[in-house]
Design a protein around this motif. Sequence first.
Motif: not given
Length: 309
Positions: A268-289
Amino acid sequence: MNKMHPTDKDLNLLIIFEALMETRSVSKAGERLNLSQPSMSHALSKMRRAFDDPMFVRVKNEMQPTLKALEVAEPVRQALSLARRQIFSRAALDLRTSSRQFTICMTDVGETCYMPMVINAVRNHAPGVRLRTVSPIVEKLEEGLESGGVDLAIGYFPDITNGGVFQQRLLRNSGFLCITGDKDIAARGELDLVSFQTALHIAVRTEGRSQEVIEKAMAAMGIHRNVVATIPHYLGLLTIIPQTGLTAIVPMDLISAFEGKEGITALPLPFASPSVEVIQIWHKRNHEDLSHRWLRTLVRDTLQRRVIG
């Protein structure tokens, strides 16, 4: 005899023609199409001029089709059916028979942690669908999303500000930990802050941006590390750490790739570990496909089940 030409006639007349054929009533056809009586009368007049024929004549209480109307009824029905089925239909996709390829942008962390689950889920639901991954370079990622070269991006992307994209949160990872090949640290079985700062480190700076989260957290706490080498891929640590005795910070999601490997100890790290937000991204041209919506839903459900499980 004049013919109706799509280039200079109102194709909405075909829909009105279909409604009149089925209802045999101007008022009922108007109700079905949400058109007023004057609008229907005007449309019927245009239809008669377009076909150079009365098309419908009143017989008792019904509008009966003329011979010309009966002649074109089947071609009109087929044309409208084809348009509704092939152009406007939103029926469920039969992806089990699809051989489509999707291009997904993600880092080597994503490929190691998330891609196996996504591949298995796709194979279960759509065995003919193919997946391809590419590395995330921010400028090229935005260009790829816009052009359609990239269907979906999965990871940590703080610099994507293009207004033409949608984003969806998938999960928040478990943070970071240390791996080390330093035998003294490994023998102690723990890593205090002094040992962390005096150890020789190898940093990983990938094309993704998640490592910046831990670096910013350390800077905010005034914690420094002695970095003697930098590499672009986490999995390079598998051979470098045992042979050099260096120490590295890795995402906790990658721990399974390093645990049990000879010459590597995870701590373990010797200090508090931050977390990371994982997202998914897509273009509006494919939003309704429909196919893209299917892929996004599959990715979301698959990765969120991983967190719950």
